[in-house]
Scaffold this active site. Structure first.
Site, mmCIF file in Angstrom:
data_model
loop_
_atom_site.group_PDB
_atom_site.id
_atom_site.type_symbol
_atom_site.label_atom_id
_atom_site.label_comp_id
_atom_site.label_asym_id
_atom_site.label_seq_id
_atom_site.Cartn_x
_atom_site.Cartn_y
_atom_site.Cartn_z
ATOM 1 N N ASN A 45 0.852 -1.207 -0.049
ATOM 2 C CA ASN A 45 -0.040 -0.051 -0.160
ATOM 3 C C ASN A 45 0.894 1.210 0.059
ATOM 4 O OD1 ASN A 45 -1.747 2.166 0.596
ATOM 5 N ND2 ASN A 45 -2.327 1.180 2.500
ATOM 6 N N GLU B 54 -6.552 4.454 8.103
ATOM 7 C CA GLU B 54 -6.387 5.846 7.960
ATOM 8 C C GLU B 54 -7.759 6.598 6.995
ATOM 9 O OE1 GLU B 54 -2.875 5.440 5.670
ATOM 10 O OE2 GLU B 54 -2.029 4.696 7.431
ATOM 11 N N GLU C 254 -5.114 -5.155 10.611
ATOM 12 C CA GLU C 254 -4.163 -3.999 10.738
ATOM 13 C C GLU C 254 -4.482 -3.333 12.129
ATOM 14 O OE1 GLU C 254 -2.229 -2.944 6.869
ATOM 15 O OE2 GLU C 254 -3.892 -1.555 7.131
ATOM 16 N N GLY D 15 2.678 2.233 10.911
ATOM 17 C CA GLY D 15 3.613 3.312 10.943
ATOM 18 C C GLY D 15 4.295 3.593 12.035
ATOM 19 N N SER E 239 3.811 -2.229 10.505
ATOM 20 C CA SER E 239 5.276 -2.510 10.555
ATOM 21 C C SER E 239 5.673 -3.692 10.147
ATOM 22 C CB SER E 239 5.348 -2.046 11.932
ATOM 23 O OG SER E 239 5.195 -0.774 12.446
HETATM 24 P P1 13P Z 1 3.188 0.144 7.809
HETATM 25 O O1 13P Z 1 3.408 -1.114 7.223
HETATM 26 O O2 13P Z 1 3.946 1.444 7.502
HETATM 27 O O3 13P Z 1 3.049 0.023 9.425
HETATM 28 O O4 13P Z 1 1.668 0.460 7.346
HETATM 29 C C1 13P Z 1 0.728 -0.591 7.075
HETATM 30 C C2 13P Z 1 -0.526 -0.213 6.530
HETATM 31 O O5 13P Z 1 -1.270 0.591 7.042
HETATM 32 C C3 13P Z 1 -0.896 -1.090 5.282
HETATM 33 O O6 13P Z 1 -1.968 -0.665 4.684
#
Ligand code: 13P
Length: 250
Positions: A10, A97, A167, A173, A213
């Protein structure tokens, strides 16, 4: 067992067309002999550029969102018809998000899920709890509500085009990955929830990705868990150096 591993990148709101093209071309070369199912989801403006590069390869083309309506007066939105027109195969819906920064609720997400499925897209439905929900012991309640709400009215036949991505919001993140055991506990619960809604056969087949992550260092141990069938990768999907080792985890 018809399950397989599905590794998706993504790209969120990153990169210009040229940068997206460069990354896509590197992934095409590096993942040519990859054994799993792959997807990249660029920003809307870069989808067509990436489409031309990955067409006919083993990398699928994804979008990160779509409008809840087919067309009409919806300023700023992008329709499933437009996404289909540029070759998109998969739509990520209900990302945390979208849920938290843009206040999308299960009703809105469900409308998008049904519309995308009606138009033949594969849907990656994202679910996951906030840190305070985890601390309050509400992980299962939150995930169940998001699954049932997101899939309301989705038929058993349509479910074959649905992937669930768990997630945990506190892991996105932040560099803080769920332990393989903690993730597995939720993945197992997700599969049980699908079994309650659609039966054991559907539950045994559904692909459940983990996101939050994921890095080259932790991909293999996560994928080793029985109910973890892939990854939805954010930050580490932005560089071939980190995405390729995840995509080729051993
Ligand atoms: P990260 O891998 O940056 O933690 O993001 C995960 C994510 O939101 C994928 O959709």
């Amino acid at each position: 067992m018809s399950r397989y591993y599905y590794i998706a990148g993504n790209w969120k709101m990153h990169y210009t067309r040229a940068q997206s093209a460069e990354l896509a071309q590197t992934l095409v070369n590096e993942l040519r002999d990859g054994k799993h199912k792959y997807l990249v989801a660029p920003s809307f403006t870069n989808i067509e550029t990436v489409s031309a590069i990955i067409e006919g390869t083993n990398i699928r083309l994804g979008a990160q969102n779509c409008a809840p309506e087919e067309q009409g007066a919806h300023t700023g939105e992008v329709s499933v018809l437009q996404l289909k027109d540029i070759g998109v195969q998969t739509i990520i819906l209900g990302h945390s998000e979208r849920r938290h920064s843009y206040k999308e609720d299960d009703t809105l997400i469900n409308k998008k899920v049904k519309l995308a499925l009606k138009h033949g897209f594969e849907v990656i439905l994202c679910i996951g709890e906030l840190l305070e929900e985890r601390e309050a012991g509400k992980v299962e309640e939150v995930c169940k509500t998001q699954i049932a709400g997101g899939l309301e009215g989705v038929t058993a036949a349509e479910l074959g085009n649905v992937v669930i991505a768990y997630e945990p919001v506190w892991a996105i993140g932040t560099g803080k990955t769920a332990t393989p055991q903690d993730a597995e506990a939720v993945h197992s619960f997700v599969r049980q929830t699908i079994a309650q809604l659609y039966g054991e056969d559907a539950a045994s087949k559904i692909i459940i990705q983990y996101g939050g992550s994921v890095k080259p260092e932790n991909a293999a141990e996560l994928m080793a868990m029985e109910n973890i069938n892939g990854a939805l990768v954010g930050g580490a999907s932005l560089k071939a150096d980190t995405f390729v080792p995840i995509a080729k985890f051993a």
